[in-house]
Design a protein around this motif. Structure first.
Motif, mmCIF file in Angstrom:
data_model
loop_
_atom_site.group_PDB
_atom_site.id
_atom_site.type_symbol
_atom_site.label_atom_id
_atom_site.label_comp_id
_atom_site.label_asym_id
_atom_site.label_seq_id
_atom_site.Cartn_x
_atom_site.Cartn_y
_atom_site.Cartn_z
ATOM 1 N N THR A 1 32.437 38.567 43.119
ATOM 2 C CA THR A 1 32.314 39.965 42.715
ATOM 3 C C THR A 1 33.139 40.285 41.477
ATOM 4 N N PHE A 2 34.427 39.932 41.506
ATOM 5 C CA PHE A 2 35.304 40.272 40.393
ATOM 6 C C PHE A 2 35.552 39.086 39.470
ATOM 7 N N GLN A 3 34.944 37.944 39.769
ATOM 8 C CA GLN A 3 35.004 36.732 38.961
ATOM 9 C C GLN A 3 36.415 36.450 38.459
ATOM 10 N N HIS A 4 37.342 36.529 39.391
ATOM 11 C CA HIS A 4 38.747 36.278 39.081
ATOM 12 C C HIS A 4 38.943 34.782 38.922
ATOM 13 N N GLN A 5 39.388 34.390 37.761
ATOM 14 C CA GLN A 5 39.559 32.975 37.457
ATOM 15 C C GLN A 5 41.008 32.551 37.677
ATOM 16 N N GLY A 6 41.188 31.295 37.875
ATOM 17 C CA GLY A 6 42.533 30.754 37.962
ATOM 18 C C GLY A 6 43.038 30.672 39.388
ATOM 19 N N LYS A 7 44.255 30.212 39.472
ATOM 20 C CA LYS A 7 44.900 30.010 40.759
ATOM 21 C C LYS A 7 45.257 31.352 41.404
ATOM 22 N N THR A 8 45.144 31.413 42.709
ATOM 23 C CA THR A 8 45.498 32.613 43.450
ATOM 24 C C THR A 8 47.010 32.744 43.496
ATOM 25 N N SER A 9 47.502 33.908 43.090
ATOM 26 C CA SER A 9 48.943 34.124 43.161
ATOM 27 C C SER A 9 49.309 34.654 44.542
ATOM 28 N N LYS A 10 50.536 34.386 44.930
ATOM 29 C CA LYS A 10 51.011 34.896 46.216
ATOM 30 C C LYS A 10 51.039 36.417 46.194
ATOM 31 N N TYR A 11 51.386 36.997 45.044
ATOM 32 C CA TYR A 11 51.441 38.455 44.919
ATOM 33 C C TYR A 11 50.051 39.065 45.073
ATOM 34 N N GLU A 12 49.047 38.453 44.484
ATOM 35 C CA GLU A 12 47.669 38.930 44.607
ATOM 36 C C GLU A 12 47.218 38.885 46.065
ATOM 37 N N PHE A 13 47.489 37.777 46.726
ATOM 38 C CA PHE A 13 47.111 37.645 48.131
ATOM 39 C C PHE A 13 47.869 38.657 48.981
ATOM 40 N N PHE A 14 49.152 38.874 48.705
ATOM 41 C CA PHE A 14 49.956 39.857 49.414
ATOM 42 C C PHE A 14 49.354 41.255 49.260
ATOM 43 N N LYS A 15 48.969 41.621 48.038
ATOM 44 C CA LYS A 15 48.351 42.931 47.809
ATOM 45 C C LYS A 15 47.052 43.064 48.591
ATOM 46 N N PHE A 16 46.276 41.999 48.631
ATOM 47 C CA PHE A 16 45.021 42.020 49.376
ATOM 48 C C PHE A 16 45.277 42.254 50.861
ATOM 49 N N ILE A 17 46.268 41.576 51.410
ATOM 50 C CA ILE A 17 46.609 41.734 52.831
ATOM 51 C C ILE A 17 47.136 43.141 53.097
ATOM 52 N N VAL A 18 48.007 43.655 52.243
ATOM 53 C CA VAL A 18 48.538 45.017 52.408
ATOM 54 C C VAL A 18 47.403 46.031 52.410
ATOM 55 N N LEU A 19 46.503 45.909 51.460
ATOM 56 C CA LEU A 19 45.358 46.820 51.388
ATOM 57 C C LEU A 19 44.542 46.777 52.676
ATOM 58 N N ASN A 20 44.286 45.596 53.177
ATOM 59 C CA ASN A 20 43.442 45.466 54.362
ATOM 60 C C ASN A 20 44.140 45.858 55.654
ATOM 61 N N VAL A 21 45.434 45.663 55.734
ATOM 62 C CA VAL A 21 46.170 46.157 56.904
ATOM 63 C C VAL A 21 46.148 47.683 56.902
ATOM 64 N N PHE A 22 46.347 48.276 55.731
ATOM 65 C CA PHE A 22 46.255 49.734 55.600
ATOM 66 C C PHE A 22 44.872 50.229 56.037
ATOM 67 N N ALA A 23 43.828 49.583 55.544
ATOM 68 C CA ALA A 23 42.460 49.978 55.909
ATOM 69 C C ALA A 23 42.203 49.772 57.403
ATOM 70 N N LEU A 24 42.747 48.704 57.977
ATOM 71 C CA LEU A 24 42.579 48.462 59.415
ATOM 72 C C LEU A 24 43.251 49.557 60.237
ATOM 73 N N ILE A 25 44.427 49.975 59.836
ATOM 74 C CA ILE A 25 45.124 51.058 60.551
ATOM 75 C C ILE A 25 44.314 52.348 60.478
ATOM 76 N N ILE A 26 43.837 52.680 59.289
ATOM 77 C CA ILE A 26 43.036 53.903 59.109
ATOM 78 C C ILE A 26 41.759 53.829 59.934
ATOM 79 N N THR A 27 41.051 52.706 59.866
ATOM 80 C CA THR A 27 39.777 52.612 60.583
ATOM 81 C C THR A 27 39.967 52.568 62.095
ATOM 82 N N SER A 28 41.032 51.945 62.553
ATOM 83 C CA SER A 28 41.294 51.926 64.004
ATOM 84 C C SER A 28 41.602 53.329 64.512
ATOM 85 N N PHE A 29 42.379 54.069 63.731
ATOM 86 C CA PHE A 29 42.680 55.460 64.085
ATOM 87 C C PHE A 29 41.397 56.295 64.115
#
Length: 113
Positions: free
Chosen positions: A46-74
């Protein structure tokens, strides 16, 4: 790609609910499967992100999805118990919210160059 993530999430949720798994556990598990698929496909396709995955990028992805999971569960609880909407229809409503949150967060925060 969002459609595939949503289909995975909804299918796993429906299957677990059919088996009698408590709806919040089913939500967490099904959402997790959708998140895994989402990360892999959004990064490369989708976003055609090239290169190696950074730990910070993965961390942001997890934070975003945990936030969304909390909202959707509520919201799942509110729609189902407060407004007496059946569980499958409640899941559809929270999926709309989840798709919006995840797209905006992924596009403008996680994979923002």
């Amino acid at each position: 790609m969002g459609g595939l993530n949503t289909a995975i999430d909804f299918f796993v949720f429906s299957f677990l609910s059919y088996l009698g798994v408590y709806y919040i556990i089913a939500q967490c598990v099904s959402y997790g499967y959708g998140v895994l698929n989402s990360y892999l496909l959004n990064k490369t396709w989708t976003f055609q992100h090239q290169g190696k995955t950074s730990k910070y990028e993965f961390f942001k992805f997890i934070v975003l999805n945990v936030f969304a999971l909390i909202i959707t569960s509520f919201l799942l609880t509110v729609f189902h118990y407060k407004f007496n909407i059946s569980l499958p229809y409640s899941k559809i409503l929270v999926t709309v919210v989840s798709v919006g949150l995840n797209y905006i967060g992924t596009r403008f925060w996680v994979f923002n160059p």
